[in-house]
Design a protein around this motif. Structure first.
Motif, PDB file in Angstrom:
ATOM      1  N   ASP A  81     -17.558  11.311  -0.737  1.00  0.00           N
ATOM      2  CA  ASP A  81     -18.145  10.655  -1.904  1.00  0.00           C
ATOM      3  C   ASP A  81     -19.505  10.111  -1.472  1.00  0.00           C
ATOM      4  OD1 ASP A  81     -18.901   9.157  -4.057  1.00  0.00           O
ATOM      5  OD2 ASP A  81     -17.040   7.993  -4.198  1.00  0.00           O
ATOM      6  N   LEU A  82     -20.538  10.898  -1.708  1.00  0.00           N
ATOM      7  CA  LEU A  82     -21.872  10.544  -1.220  1.00  0.00           C
ATOM      8  C   LEU A  82     -22.481   9.359  -1.955  1.00  0.00           C
ATOM      9  CD1 LEU A  82     -23.198  14.168  -0.667  1.00  0.00           C
ATOM     10  CD2 LEU A  82     -22.513  12.525   1.086  1.00  0.00           C
ATOM     11  N   SER A  83     -21.868   8.930  -3.045  1.00  0.00           N
ATOM     12  CA  SER A  83     -22.330   7.701  -3.699  1.00  0.00           C
ATOM     13  C   SER A  83     -22.058   6.490  -2.816  1.00  0.00           C
ATOM     14  CB  SER A  83     -21.644   7.524  -5.061  1.00  0.00           C
ATOM     15  OG  SER A  83     -20.273   7.210  -4.912  1.00  0.00           O
ATOM     16  N   LYS A  84     -21.200   6.668  -1.787  1.00  0.00           N
ATOM     17  CA  LYS A  84     -20.885   5.581  -0.852  1.00  0.00           C
ATOM     18  C   LYS A  84     -21.772   5.617   0.387  1.00  0.00           C
ATOM     19  CE  LYS A  84     -17.196   4.399  -3.345  1.00  0.00           C
ATOM     20  NZ  LYS A  84     -15.843   4.604  -2.830  1.00  0.00           N
ATOM     21  N   GLY A  89     -26.512   2.236  -1.116  1.00  0.00           N
ATOM     22  CA  GLY A  89     -25.963   0.890  -1.097  1.00  0.00           C
ATOM     23  C   GLY A  89     -24.563   0.810  -0.547  1.00  0.00           C
ATOM     24  N   GLY A  90     -24.022   1.944  -0.077  1.00  0.00           N
ATOM     25  CA  GLY A  90     -22.694   1.963   0.510  1.00  0.00           C
ATOM     26  C   GLY A  90     -22.734   1.629   1.988  1.00  0.00           C
ATOM     27  N   LYS A  91     -21.625   1.912   2.681  1.00  0.00           N
ATOM     28  CA  LYS A  91     -21.530   1.530   4.090  1.00  0.00           C
ATOM     29  C   LYS A  91     -21.355   2.720   5.030  1.00  0.00           C
ATOM     30  CE  LYS A  91     -16.534   0.602   3.740  1.00  0.00           C
ATOM     31  NZ  LYS A  91     -15.470  -0.415   3.935  1.00  0.00           N
ATOM     32  N   HIS A  92     -21.413   3.944   4.499  1.00  0.00           N
ATOM     33  CA  HIS A  92     -21.079   5.110   5.322  1.00  0.00           C
ATOM     34  C   HIS A  92     -22.307   5.973   5.613  1.00  0.00           C
ATOM     35  CE1 HIS A  92     -16.930   4.038   4.929  1.00  0.00           C
ATOM     36  NE2 HIS A  92     -16.971   4.147   3.621  1.00  0.00           N
ATOM     37  N   ALA A  93     -22.433   6.382   6.887  1.00  0.00           N
ATOM     38  CA  ALA A  93     -23.556   7.218   7.308  1.00  0.00           C
ATOM     39  C   ALA A  93     -23.269   8.702   7.110  1.00  0.00           C
ATOM     40  CB  ALA A  93     -23.880   6.960   8.781  1.00  0.00           C
ATOM     41  N   PHE A  94     -21.990   9.072   7.063  1.00  0.00           N
ATOM     42  CA  PHE A  94     -21.576  10.473   6.903  1.00  0.00           C
ATOM     43  C   PHE A  94     -22.208  11.382   7.957  1.00  0.00           C
ATOM     44  CE2 PHE A  94     -21.001   8.837   2.485  1.00  0.00           C
ATOM     45  CZ  PHE A  94     -19.620   8.988   2.435  1.00  0.00           C
ATOM     46  N   VAL A  95     -21.999  11.016   9.227  1.00  0.00           N
ATOM     47  CA  VAL A  95     -22.483  11.856  10.318  1.00  0.00           C
ATOM     48  C   VAL A  95     -21.351  12.392  11.191  1.00  0.00           C
ATOM     49  CG1 VAL A  95     -24.712  10.688  10.400  1.00  0.00           C
ATOM     50  CG2 VAL A  95     -22.878   9.926  11.917  1.00  0.00           C
ATOM     51  N   ALA A  96     -20.151  11.827  11.102  1.00  0.00           N
ATOM     52  CA  ALA A  96     -19.039  12.257  11.957  1.00  0.00           C
ATOM     53  C   ALA A  96     -18.706  13.722  11.717  1.00  0.00           C
ATOM     54  CB  ALA A  96     -17.805  11.393  11.695  1.00  0.00           C
ATOM     55  N   ASP A  97     -18.248  14.398  12.780  1.00  0.00           N
ATOM     56  CA  ASP A  97     -17.914  15.817  12.682  1.00  0.00           C
ATOM     57  C   ASP A  97     -16.931  16.088  11.553  1.00  0.00           C
ATOM     58  OD1 ASP A  97     -19.425  16.557  14.933  1.00  0.00           O
ATOM     59  OD2 ASP A  97     -17.809  16.005  16.279  1.00  0.00           O
ATOM     60  N   ALA A  98     -15.872  15.307  11.507  1.00  0.00           N
ATOM     61  CA  ALA A  98     -14.818  15.581  10.525  1.00  0.00           C
ATOM     62  C   ALA A  98     -13.986  14.323  10.293  1.00  0.00           C
ATOM     63  CB  ALA A  98     -13.921  16.721  10.997  1.00  0.00           C
ATOM     64  N   TRP A  99     -14.656  13.283   9.851  1.00  0.00           N
ATOM     65  CA  TRP A  99     -13.947  12.039   9.543  1.00  0.00           C
ATOM     66  C   TRP A  99     -14.513  11.457   8.264  1.00  0.00           C
ATOM     67  CZ3 TRP A  99     -14.931   6.437  10.964  1.00  0.00           C
ATOM     68  CH2 TRP A  99     -13.798   5.650  10.682  1.00  0.00           C
ATOM     69  N   LEU A 100     -13.714  11.504   7.217  1.00  0.00           N
ATOM     70  CA  LEU A 100     -14.068  10.857   5.972  1.00  0.00           C
ATOM     71  C   LEU A 100     -13.170   9.639   5.808  1.00  0.00           C
ATOM     72  CD1 LEU A 100     -14.496  13.864   3.490  1.00  0.00           C
ATOM     73  CD2 LEU A 100     -16.232  12.690   4.855  1.00  0.00           C
ATOM     74  N   PRO A 101     -13.736   8.435   5.860  1.00  0.00           N
ATOM     75  CA  PRO A 101     -12.916   7.241   5.645  1.00  0.00           C
ATOM     76  C   PRO A 101     -12.190   7.328   4.310  1.00  0.00           C
ATOM     77  CG  PRO A 101     -15.101   6.652   6.449  1.00  0.00           C
ATOM     78  CD  PRO A 101     -15.145   8.110   6.119  1.00  0.00           C
ATOM     79  N   SER A 102     -11.010   6.735   4.242  1.00  0.00           N
ATOM     80  CA  SER A 102     -10.153   6.884   3.062  1.00  0.00           C
ATOM     81  C   SER A 102     -10.798   6.362   1.790  1.00  0.00           C
ATOM     82  CB  SER A 102      -8.809   6.185   3.300  1.00  0.00           C
ATOM     83  OG  SER A 102      -9.012   4.818   3.635  1.00  0.00           O
ATOM     84  N   ASP A 103     -11.794   5.469   1.911  1.00  0.00           N
ATOM     85  CA  ASP A 103     -12.450   4.933   0.715  1.00  0.00           C
ATOM     86  C   ASP A 103     -13.699   5.722   0.340  1.00  0.00           C
ATOM     87  OD1 ASP A 103     -14.080   4.174   2.821  1.00  0.00           O
ATOM     88  OD2 ASP A 103     -14.508   2.180   2.011  1.00  0.00           O
ATOM     89  N   ALA A 104     -13.896   6.871   0.979  1.00  0.00           N
ATOM     90  CA  ALA A 104     -15.120   7.641   0.726  1.00  0.00           C
ATOM     91  C   ALA A 104     -14.810   9.123   0.514  1.00  0.00           C
ATOM     92  CB  ALA A 104     -16.096   7.462   1.883  1.00  0.00           C
ATOM     93  N   ILE A 105     -13.681   9.405  -0.115  1.00  0.00           N
ATOM     94  CA  ILE A 105     -13.290  10.783  -0.414  1.00  0.00           C
ATOM     95  C   ILE A 105     -13.254  10.967  -1.927  1.00  0.00           C
ATOM     96  CG2 ILE A 105     -11.472  12.532  -0.201  1.00  0.00           C
ATOM     97  CD1 ILE A 105     -10.571  11.159   2.358  1.00  0.00           C
TER      98      ILE A 105
END
Length: 572
Positions: A81-84, A89-105
């Motif tokens: 969920d790239l809106s996060k 204004g969200g808290k996620h960088a979205f750089v991990a190889d394959a880890w999407l935090p449960s609040d960002a899917i």
């Protein structure tokens, strides 16, 4: 004296003017309009793995790079969920190889989903009206349906290349109706959504493409924002806009049809100097992976570039095969760790741009990562330079004069090609000599996956996510286990971790297994370097995000646009 004005001088003046203008805090009409998405143009991108061509176009080949190269074309059930994202204004960088935090899917092809009990199952409702485009000679345009999900799953599950145990938690997958897919589970698995929903091999490929030959890029056809238009091995993948794409992007409270650009080109450039030059001269709009050593020169020669720094999402190590002598002896493995001055590597080789301990858990994995100073002494001492104790351990193990062994390394990695001779020099001081064997990536990867690799194997392995990082590298007989680590007790504990629905309990289990693995020293643990991404400021709706799933940048690139006025103002 008046100097003639050259094109290079004009470009430099324009660049200085644009930078000064931006620093002044005055917003022009052109800049204000740039906040609105613009359609058209071509994005030239050097991916994280800019030196590597695609490994396969077929997910049933279980090639880890599949999502990197096909994520603009083959969509999945779920995505980030790239809106996060931090830029929104969200808290996620979205750089991990394959880890999407449960609040960002978010659901991509899936509109909604829920886990149900008695019997245990996951029910997924698909979005209606998503279309496969027409592909002459392969398929007519038609709607995505539940049978496409079922077909894609069973092609993966039936492949001889399947990762062992990957789908053992799934009993069967069925289409309950045209837009409903049911995953019947044998047992709960903490990675159920990752393994097929947004994983490395989760792209949904229609049966028509499979029948035509999914491994041939000319047959490729998916529901994503772009169509695969051309592929030249060792040069580029070219994607063209999909005219029937379904999704939109909200910008400033208004929804815009995706994608924004007409084409995306993923460049393959094997030489580091060449891909850095391509960025500096704007032949690349974005370069996602840059070594720390190149940053200052690029900042000097291309000051308009925008930057993002991160701790590399892959661990660097020299794996020692525990099924070969002398590496079946823990004293030898621990000795080689103590013989390498890792603090000096951080300071002198990486110029301070590295973490001493960043693998197998990544510092970003909050709740799972345990800093080195909190770990047992048996783990900590592997990161302290102690050649005297290394020699004593080698003598105790029966090697007072040392020994020699072969180390394979990928010629595709400039960092490893530079770092391995330094490691060799440290080992030489305690009498251990290594023969360095550089290999092209295809042969290098095949050697490991077929378990024919040498007793020493220098590699970078992605963290993936907290549970997978331990499972894939240290559970018995796993594909990505270059040390051939095998401990039945750890295997049982890993299996129990997947059955645990309470994340806080899983975090504790992972910490304890990480401690044990580090102490056992199946690898010479090496520092995890910082890595950088850079892009020209005309690339908008972007802030260095790398993955919206497992090695999958497609949804990120589909949402980027080009500020044409700025590009022209900067002289390009």
């Amino acid at each position: 004296m008046i100097h003639p004005t050259t094109p290079r001088t004009l470009r430099a003046l324009a660049l200085a003017s644009a930078l000064a203008f931006g620093a002044g805090g005055v917003v022009s009409q052109a800049q204000a309009q740039a906040a609105k998405p613009q359609y058209g143009g071509t994005l030239n991108i050097g991916n994280v793995y800019v030196t590597l061509s695609p490994l396969s176009w077929d997910p049933a080949d279980w090639a880890w790079k599949f999502g990197q190269d096909t994520g603009l074309m083959y969509e999945q059930l779920f995505a980030a969920d790239l809106s996060k994202a931090i830029r929104n204004g969200g808290k996620h960088a979205f750089v991990a190889d394959a880890w999407l935090p449960s609040d960002a899917i978010r659901g991509e092809l899936a509109e909604s989903w829920k886990m149900l009990d008695k019997p245990l199952r996951v029910e997924v409702k698909l979005r209606k009206g998503i279309m496969f485009p027409d592909k002459p000679g392969v398929m007519k345009s038609r709607e995505l349906v539940a049978d496409d999900i079922v077909h894609s799953f069973y092609r993966l599950d039936g492949s001889k290349k399947k990762i062992p145990t990957y789908f053992d938690h799934i009993d069967k997958v069925t289409a309950a109706d045209k837009h409903t897919v049911v995953f019947a589970l044998k047992a709960y698995n903490a990675e159920w959504d990752y393994r097929f929903g947004w994983g490395y091999f989760s792209g949904i490929v229609p049966k028509e493409v499979s029948d035509a030959g999914a491994g041939d890029w000319k047959n490729a056809n998916g529901t994503g924002p772009f169509l695969l238009a051309d592929y030249v091995k060792g040069n580029a993948i070219t994607y063209a806009k999909n005219p029937v794409y379904w999704d939109k992007e909200a910008v400033g409270g208004q929804a815009y049809k995706l994608p924004f650009v007409d084409k995306v080109v993923y460049r393959t450039i094997k030489d580091e100097a060449s891909f850095l030059t391509a960025l500096r001269t704007a032949k690349l709009d974005v370069l996602e992976g840059i070594r720390w050593s190149a940053v200052e020169e690029l900042k000097k020669n291309a000051p308009a570039l925008k930057w993002k720094r991160r701790v590399d999402t892959g661990g660097t190590f020299l794996a020692m095969r525990l099924d070969t002598k002398p590496f079946d002896d823990i004293r030898v493995r621990r000795a080689l760790n103590m013989a390498v001055n890792k603090q000096e590597i951080v300071k002198a080789y990486y110029g301070g741009n590295a973490e001493l301990f960043g693998y197998p858990m990544h510092p970003d994995y909050t709740g799972y990562y345990e800093p080195l100073d909190k770990m047992p002494v048996a783990a900590q001492e592997l990161f302290v330079y102690n050649p005297d104790k290394a020699r004593a351990l080698l003598a105790e193990a029966g090697f007072p004069k040392g020994f020699s062994f072969k180390v394979q390394v990928c010629s595709c990695s400039p960092d490893h090609m530079d770092l391995l001779p330094l490691v060799a020099a440290y080992l030489d001081k305690v009498g251990v000599k290594i023969e360095i064997q550089p290999m092209e990536y295809g042969a290098f990867l095949s050697a490991m996956t077929t378990k024919k690799h040498a007793s020493g194997y220098m590699m970078r392995n992605g963290h993936t996510n907290p549970t997978t990082s331990i499972r894939k590298s240290f559970v018995s007989k796993q594909t990505w286990n270059p040390s051939m680590y095998s401990d039945p007790e750890l295997d049982k504990r890993m299996a129990a971790t997947y059955l645990e629905p309470d994340e806080s309990k899983r975090q504790l289990l992972i910490k304890l297994m990480t401690r044990e693995v580090v102490e056992q020293a199946p690898y010479i643990w090496l520092p995890t370097p910082a890595a950088y991404s850079a892009w020209w400021p005309w690339v908008r709706n972007y802030d260095g995000e790398l993955r919206a799933g497992s090695e999958r940048p497609g949804p990120i690139h589909a949402r980027m646009w080009i500020d044409q006025a700025m590009k022209k103002k900067l002289g390009f």
